[in-house]
Design a protein around this motif. Sequence first.
Motif, PDB file in Angstrom:
ATOM      1  N   CYS A  23      48.192  -2.734 -37.587  1.00  0.00           N
ATOM      2  CA  CYS A  23      47.577  -3.654 -36.629  1.00  0.00           C
ATOM      3  C   CYS A  23      47.711  -5.095 -37.106  1.00  0.00           C
ATOM      4  CB  CYS A  23      46.098  -3.300 -36.469  1.00  0.00           C
ATOM      5  SG  CYS A  23      45.232  -4.231 -35.179  1.00  0.00           S
ATOM      6  N   GLY A  24      47.728  -6.010 -36.170  1.00  0.00           N
ATOM      7  CA  GLY A  24      47.660  -7.423 -36.507  1.00  0.00           C
ATOM      8  C   GLY A  24      46.245  -7.791 -36.910  1.00  0.00           C
ATOM      9  N   PRO A  25      45.976  -9.063 -37.146  1.00  0.00           N
ATOM     10  CA  PRO A  25      44.621  -9.486 -37.512  1.00  0.00           C
ATOM     11  C   PRO A  25      43.634  -9.245 -36.378  1.00  0.00           C
ATOM     12  CG  PRO A  25      46.030 -11.381 -37.092  1.00  0.00           C
ATOM     13  CD  PRO A  25      46.927 -10.191 -37.093  1.00  0.00           C
ATOM     14  N   VAL A  26      42.389  -8.997 -36.733  1.00  0.00           N
ATOM     15  CA  VAL A  26      41.321  -8.802 -35.746  1.00  0.00           C
ATOM     16  C   VAL A  26      40.773 -10.165 -35.351  1.00  0.00           C
ATOM     17  CG1 VAL A  26      39.070  -7.752 -35.314  1.00  0.00           C
ATOM     18  CG2 VAL A  26      40.758  -6.560 -36.725  1.00  0.00           C
ATOM     19  N   SER A  27      40.717 -10.427 -34.077  1.00  0.00           N
ATOM     20  CA  SER A  27      40.213 -11.718 -33.612  1.00  0.00           C
ATOM     21  C   SER A  27      38.719 -11.842 -33.895  1.00  0.00           C
ATOM     22  CB  SER A  27      40.475 -11.881 -32.114  1.00  0.00           C
ATOM     23  OG  SER A  27      39.767 -10.902 -31.379  1.00  0.00           O
ATOM     24  N   PRO A  28      38.203 -13.067 -34.011  1.00  0.00           N
ATOM     25  CA  PRO A  28      36.766 -13.253 -34.252  1.00  0.00           C
ATOM     26  C   PRO A  28      35.944 -12.850 -33.039  1.00  0.00           C
ATOM     27  CG  PRO A  28      37.841 -15.355 -33.879  1.00  0.00           C
ATOM     28  CD  PRO A  28      38.936 -14.336 -33.958  1.00  0.00           C
ATOM     29  N   PRO A  29      34.651 -12.612 -33.226  1.00  0.00           N
ATOM     30  CA  PRO A  29      33.838 -12.061 -32.136  1.00  0.00           C
ATOM     31  C   PRO A  29      33.447 -13.048 -31.053  1.00  0.00           C
ATOM     32  CG  PRO A  29      32.475 -12.418 -34.073  1.00  0.00           C
ATOM     33  CD  PRO A  29      33.891 -12.689 -34.494  1.00  0.00           C
ATOM     34  N   GLN A  30      33.430 -14.347 -31.358  1.00  0.00           N
ATOM     35  CA  GLN A  30      32.794 -15.277 -30.431  1.00  0.00           C
ATOM     36  C   GLN A  30      33.528 -15.455 -29.103  1.00  0.00           C
ATOM     37  OE1 GLN A  30      33.929 -16.143 -33.489  1.00  0.00           O
ATOM     38  NE2 GLN A  30      35.129 -18.038 -33.414  1.00  0.00           N
ATOM     39  N   GLY A  31      34.794 -15.011 -29.015  1.00  0.00           N
ATOM     40  CA  GLY A  31      35.497 -15.117 -27.741  1.00  0.00           C
ATOM     41  C   GLY A  31      35.308 -13.925 -26.826  1.00  0.00           C
ATOM     42  N   LEU A  32      34.594 -12.905 -27.308  1.00  0.00           N
ATOM     43  CA  LEU A  32      34.507 -11.633 -26.576  1.00  0.00           C
ATOM     44  C   LEU A  32      33.226 -11.536 -25.755  1.00  0.00           C
ATOM     45  CD1 LEU A  32      35.703  -8.828 -26.017  1.00  0.00           C
ATOM     46  CD2 LEU A  32      34.585  -8.027 -28.107  1.00  0.00           C
ATOM     47  N   TYR A  33      33.383 -11.040 -24.511  1.00  0.00           N
ATOM     48  CA  TYR A  33      32.251 -10.860 -23.595  1.00  0.00           C
ATOM     49  C   TYR A  33      32.333  -9.473 -22.955  1.00  0.00           C
ATOM     50  CZ  TYR A  33      32.136 -16.028 -23.576  1.00  0.00           C
ATOM     51  OH  TYR A  33      32.097 -17.358 -23.930  1.00  0.00           O
ATOM     52  N   LEU A  34      31.223  -8.753 -22.936  1.00  0.00           N
ATOM     53  CA  LEU A  34      31.122  -7.574 -22.085  1.00  0.00           C
ATOM     54  C   LEU A  34      30.909  -8.095 -20.677  1.00  0.00           C
ATOM     55  CD1 LEU A  34      30.907  -4.578 -21.479  1.00  0.00           C
ATOM     56  CD2 LEU A  34      28.518  -4.644 -22.235  1.00  0.00           C
ATOM     57  N   ALA A  35      31.923  -7.940 -19.834  1.00  0.00           N
ATOM     58  CA  ALA A  35      31.924  -8.614 -18.536  1.00  0.00           C
ATOM     59  C   ALA A  35      31.395  -7.766 -17.394  1.00  0.00           C
ATOM     60  CB  ALA A  35      33.341  -9.081 -18.195  1.00  0.00           C
ATOM     61  N   GLY A  36      31.334  -6.461 -17.562  1.00  0.00           N
ATOM     62  CA  GLY A  36      30.840  -5.628 -16.477  1.00  0.00           C
ATOM     63  C   GLY A  36      30.905  -4.155 -16.817  1.00  0.00           C
ATOM     64  N   VAL A  37      30.100  -3.367 -16.111  1.00  0.00           N
ATOM     65  CA  VAL A  37      30.053  -1.917 -16.271  1.00  0.00           C
ATOM     66  C   VAL A  37      30.076  -1.314 -14.881  1.00  0.00           C
ATOM     67  CG1 VAL A  37      28.827   0.034 -17.282  1.00  0.00           C
ATOM     68  CG2 VAL A  37      28.626  -2.230 -18.337  1.00  0.00           C
ATOM     69  N   GLY A  38      30.929  -0.323 -14.680  1.00  0.00           N
ATOM     70  CA  GLY A  38      31.054   0.302 -13.370  1.00  0.00           C
ATOM     71  C   GLY A  38      30.370   1.648 -13.306  1.00  0.00           C
ATOM     72  N   TYR A  39      29.794   1.955 -12.138  1.00  0.00           N
ATOM     73  CA  TYR A  39      29.108   3.222 -11.891  1.00  0.00           C
ATOM     74  C   TYR A  39      29.563   3.793 -10.542  1.00  0.00           C
ATOM     75  CZ  TYR A  39      26.105   1.693 -15.685  1.00  0.00           C
ATOM     76  OH  TYR A  39      25.654   1.270 -16.922  1.00  0.00           O
ATOM     77  N   PRO A  40      29.525   5.114 -10.397  1.00  0.00           N
ATOM     78  CA  PRO A  40      29.929   5.697  -9.105  1.00  0.00           C
ATOM     79  C   PRO A  40      29.113   5.149  -7.946  1.00  0.00           C
ATOM     80  CG  PRO A  40      29.688   7.404 -10.781  1.00  0.00           C
ATOM     81  CD  PRO A  40      29.141   6.146 -11.374  1.00  0.00           C
ATOM     82  N   ASP A  41      27.827   4.958  -8.186  1.00  0.00           N
ATOM     83  CA  ASP A  41      26.937   4.382  -7.186  1.00  0.00           C
ATOM     84  C   ASP A  41      26.268   3.185  -7.846  1.00  0.00           C
ATOM     85  OD1 ASP A  41      25.245   3.807  -5.104  1.00  0.00           O
ATOM     86  OD2 ASP A  41      23.850   5.450  -5.506  1.00  0.00           O
ATOM     87  N   ASP A  42      26.767   1.994  -7.557  1.00  0.00           N
ATOM     88  CA  ASP A  42      26.280   0.788  -8.219  1.00  0.00           C
ATOM     89  C   ASP A  42      24.790   0.615  -7.940  1.00  0.00           C
ATOM     90  OD1 ASP A  42      25.769  -1.677  -9.270  1.00  0.00           O
ATOM     91  OD2 ASP A  42      27.267  -2.756  -8.088  1.00  0.00           O
ATOM     92  N   PRO A  43      23.947   0.697  -8.981  1.00  0.00           N
ATOM     93  CA  PRO A  43      22.510   0.589  -8.734  1.00  0.00           C
ATOM     94  C   PRO A  43      22.076  -0.785  -8.265  1.00  0.00           C
ATOM     95  CG  PRO A  43      22.954   0.553 -11.084  1.00  0.00           C
ATOM     96  CD  PRO A  43      24.251   0.881 -10.410  1.00  0.00           C
ATOM     97  N   PHE A  44      22.913  -1.799  -8.485  1.00  0.00           N
ATOM     98  CA  PHE A  44      22.536  -3.166  -8.116  1.00  0.00           C
ATOM     99  C   PHE A  44      23.037  -3.549  -6.727  1.00  0.00           C
ATOM    100  CE2 PHE A  44      23.139  -3.001 -12.768  1.00  0.00           C
ATOM    101  CZ  PHE A  44      21.816  -3.190 -13.147  1.00  0.00           C
ATOM    102  N   ALA A  45      23.758  -2.646  -6.076  1.00  0.00           N
ATOM    103  CA  ALA A  45      24.273  -2.934  -4.735  1.00  0.00           C
ATOM    104  C   ALA A  45      23.253  -2.546  -3.676  1.00  0.00           C
ATOM    105  CB  ALA A  45      25.586  -2.180  -4.500  1.00  0.00           C
ATOM    106  N   ARG A  46      22.064  -3.036  -3.857  1.00  0.00           N
ATOM    107  CA  ARG A  46      20.992  -2.756  -2.902  1.00  0.00           C
ATOM    108  C   ARG A  46      20.057  -3.978  -2.891  1.00  0.00           C
ATOM    109  NH1 ARG A  46      18.632   2.318  -6.161  1.00  0.00           N
ATOM    110  NH2 ARG A  46      20.882   2.673  -6.319  1.00  0.00           N
ATOM    111  N   ASP A  47      19.059  -3.944  -2.052  1.00  0.00           N
ATOM    112  CA  ASP A  47      18.158  -5.072  -1.918  1.00  0.00           C
ATOM    113  C   ASP A  47      17.486  -5.331  -3.267  1.00  0.00           C
ATOM    114  OD1 ASP A  47      16.306  -6.987  -1.299  1.00  0.00           O
ATOM    115  OD2 ASP A  47      15.473  -5.933   0.425  1.00  0.00           O
ATOM    116  N   TRP A  48      17.752  -6.507  -3.855  1.00  0.00           N
ATOM    117  CA  TRP A  48      17.278  -6.821  -5.186  1.00  0.00           C
ATOM    118  C   TRP A  48      15.756  -6.861  -5.253  1.00  0.00           C
ATOM    119  CZ3 TRP A  48      15.727 -11.588  -7.982  1.00  0.00           C
ATOM    120  CH2 TRP A  48      15.893 -11.472  -9.345  1.00  0.00           C
ATOM    121  N   ALA A  49      15.092  -7.167  -4.175  1.00  0.00           N
ATOM    122  CA  ALA A  49      13.638  -7.334  -4.199  1.00  0.00           C
ATOM    123  C   ALA A  49      12.884  -6.039  -4.005  1.00  0.00           C
ATOM    124  CB  ALA A  49      13.205  -8.342  -3.117  1.00  0.00           C
ATOM    125  N   ASN A  50      13.576  -4.942  -3.697  1.00  0.00           N
ATOM    126  CA  ASN A  50      12.883  -3.684  -3.406  1.00  0.00           C
ATOM    127  C   ASN A  50      12.897  -2.728  -4.583  1.00  0.00           C
ATOM    128  OD1 ASN A  50      12.265  -4.450  -0.779  1.00  0.00           O
ATOM    129  ND2 ASN A  50      14.238  -3.716   0.009  1.00  0.00           N
TER     130      ASN A  50
END
Length: 260
Positions: free
Chosen positions: A233-260
């Motif tokens: 392997c080449g060198p491992v990049s430092p951590p500060q550039g990395l972001y967990l950008a999203g997580v997918g689910y079969p039924d997105d729990p956040f795709a509903r009325d946020w206030a309910n």
Amino acid sequence: MPRYALRIEYNGAPFCGWQRQRDQPSVQGSVEEALARLEPGPHRIAAAGRTDAGVHALAQVAHCDLTKAWTPFRLSEALNYHLKPAPVAVVDCARVSEDWHARFSAIERRYLFRLLMRRAPATLERGMVWQVPRDLDVAAMRAGAAHLVGHHDFTTFRSSICQANSPVKTLDDLRIDHHAGQSGPELRFRLRARSFLHNQVRSIVGTLERVGAGAWAPDDVRAALAARERAACGPVSPPQGLYLAGVGYPDDPFARDWAN
């Protein structure tokens, strides 16, 4: 007990990582302590992935169980109040079924890595990007990245302390985009898979940087993958550039009325 899914954003700089550790600040510990201010604990939350020290999140997902039935809006507001001044925020919240699990119900994870190309020291973006003092050959990096997409043994690109049962993973997508960032030209790596090995993303980005710098040829990435040997392997990049950008689910729990 009511179960709630939380979408969480954080700056990973002051933390030892997501996972709670004794005598060290963690993102998990910060959220659990905020929960304890709402209801007597102890609280133990589960997350979609464990980010390392210095790694950020745009959309980490975790779940918690509470005795009281909260509206998602009020729960997120209360948690954000008690999370201050830690650089952690609950940006979305939803009531989910009792068998829903932030980690085991997930079907994909998406990561973003930001690489800033300029000689002058980063100021506004310090701690949020990996900075290199040269322009990189994006076309060569894309050619090298193409060897990694698909179903492979990623032994070369995982940490020696990785605890995954198998190094075989399917990398569904790896894109490298050039952006005229506010602080200078920036490369953004976007990776998508059902799951990742420990240090896989940082190992891939660090290796592709060598391709962009001209130290490796694009075909060297294919050879490194085929070697199935961490030393290839080449060198491992430092951590500060990395972001967990999203997580997918079969039924997105956040795709509903946020206030309910």
